[in-house]
Design an enzyme around this catalytic site. Structure first.
Site, PDB file in Angstrom:
ATOM      1  N   GLU A   4      76.011  34.177  31.201  1.00 28.19           N
ATOM      2  CA  GLU A   4      74.837  35.058  31.800  1.00 28.19           C
ATOM      3  C   GLU A   4      76.160  36.228  32.370  1.00 28.19           C
ATOM      4  O   GLU A   4      76.215  35.865  33.641  1.00 28.19           O
ATOM      5  CB  GLU A   4      73.712  35.290  32.064  1.00 28.19           C
ATOM      6  CG  GLU A   4      72.802  35.745  31.591  1.00 28.19           C
ATOM      7  CD  GLU A   4      71.466  35.191  32.594  1.00 28.19           C
ATOM      8  OE1 GLU A   4      70.714  35.921  33.227  1.00 28.19           O
ATOM      9  OE2 GLU A   4      71.161  34.137  32.737  1.00 28.19           O
ATOM     10  N   ASP A  52      66.067  41.191  40.434  1.00 31.14           N
ATOM     11  CA  ASP A  52      67.654  40.746  41.169  1.00 31.14           C
ATOM     12  C   ASP A  52      67.031  40.924  42.576  1.00 31.14           C
ATOM     13  O   ASP A  52      66.708  42.078  43.264  1.00 31.14           O
ATOM     14  CB  ASP A  52      68.473  41.794  41.125  1.00 31.14           C
ATOM     15  CG  ASP A  52      69.032  41.364  39.835  1.00 31.14           C
ATOM     16  OD1 ASP A  52      68.160  40.590  39.074  1.00 31.14           O
ATOM     17  OD2 ASP A  52      69.479  42.492  39.320  1.00 31.14           O
ATOM     18  N   TYR A  91      63.755  31.238  29.128  1.00 31.95           N
ATOM     19  CA  TYR A  91      64.652  31.461  30.588  1.00 31.95           C
ATOM     20  C   TYR A  91      63.010  30.880  31.734  1.00 31.95           C
ATOM     21  O   TYR A  91      62.460  31.653  31.667  1.00 31.95           O
ATOM     22  CB  TYR A  91      65.269  32.002  31.072  1.00 31.95           C
ATOM     23  CG  TYR A  91      65.492  32.623  31.987  1.00 31.95           C
ATOM     24  CD1 TYR A  91      65.334  31.996  33.936  1.00 31.95           C
ATOM     25  CD2 TYR A  91      67.055  33.570  32.153  1.00 31.95           C
ATOM     26  CE1 TYR A  91      65.766  32.140  34.943  1.00 31.95           C
ATOM     27  CE2 TYR A  91      67.408  33.379  33.546  1.00 31.95           C
ATOM     28  CZ  TYR A  91      67.423  33.071  34.764  1.00 31.95           C
ATOM     29  OH  TYR A  91      67.794  33.312  35.779  1.00 31.95           O
TER      30      TYR A  91
END
Length: 259
Positions: A45, A56, A169
């Site tokens: 990834e 993030d 995911y």
């Protein structure tokens, strides 16, 4: 047939490491990805740096800032992939934010992905209700749109996974990326619920960093994703490729032991 799906054939458990494109340089990223691939990573990834990366944590945010300081651009990210493709066909997916393909042009962006062998896109800030904007182009260019599922997705599961093709995911815990010692207590129930509404492989990320964690999670899911732990190694080592390669071998062995 999704090329990402091929990774999971015959019950294979996948290890999927993450690095940030351009951190700390384009050449370093190429070396990092090749080291990951040579160490047995099933999919890599590649994070496309963005100015407002809402999913993030501080480790990956810092990596993005280092990449920007080095002059990374979206075309520069594609150039990195082209360089990787000179020696490796490891499956690649991008983690990007919605404004990047939107501004670049959905058709142009996904066409470049198809050309260079970027098989999937993870877009954390793309609501399911707006996926229809990019979906015609991902389908046209055979790029999987990979949904993120969180422990709080609840009754929206079926809607969230309706277009999933490559893999799904699963976010292991609430919050942003970063190493953790514990994960959501309802992961087994979430995985069981997902198995009822999709046949796409299920991969768990956000916080995984030890072989023991990877093995435990791989027993429940089809793959394990590791980001911040590897990105921190990149930050801490002038020549990170050997370090992350060694770590990847350990994590691959742990994940595969769960098969």
């Amino acid at each position: 047939m999704s090329k990402l799906r091929d990774v999971f054939k015959n019950g294979h458990k996948a290890f999927i490491p993450f690095v940030t494109a351009g951190d700390p340089s384009a050449d370093s990223t190429v070396s990092q990805v090749l080291a990951l691939a040579n160490a047995g990573a099933d999919i890599v990834e590649l994070g496309v740096p963005f100015s407002d990366p809402i999913a993030d944590g501080p480790v990956i945010q810092a990596a993005g800032l280092r990449a920007f300081a080095g002059g990374i651009t979206v075309n520069g990210v594609f150039d990195i992939v082209a360089k990787i493709r000179e020696t490796s066909q490891v499956p690649l997916v991008f983690l990007t934010y919605a404004n990047i393909p939107f501004k670049y042009g959905y058709d142009k962006f996904t066409a470049r992905c198809e050309e260079l062998g970027v098989y999937g896109l993870v877009i954390p800030d793309l609501p399911a209700e707006e996926a229809g904007e990019i979906l015609p182009y991902t389908e046209k260019h055979h790029v999987d749109l990979i949904p993120l599922i969180s422990p709080t997705s609840g009754s929206r599961l079926e809607k969230l996974v309706q277009h999933a093709t490559g893999f799904i995911y699963i976010v292991s815990a609430l919050g942003v990326t970063g190493q953790r010692d514990g994960f959501s207590l309802n992961l087994p129930e979430l995985i069981a619920s997902l198995r009822k509404v999709t046949d796409a492989p299920l991969c768990i990320g956000f916080g995984v960093h030890t072989p023991e964690q990877a093995k435990t999670l791989a027993k429940e899911a089809d793959g394990v994703i590791v980001g911040s732990a590897i990105v921190q190694m990149v930050a801490d080592n002038p020549d990170p490729a050997p370090v992350i390669g060694k770590y990847t071998k350990e994590m691959v062995a742990a994940v595969e032991s769960a098969e």
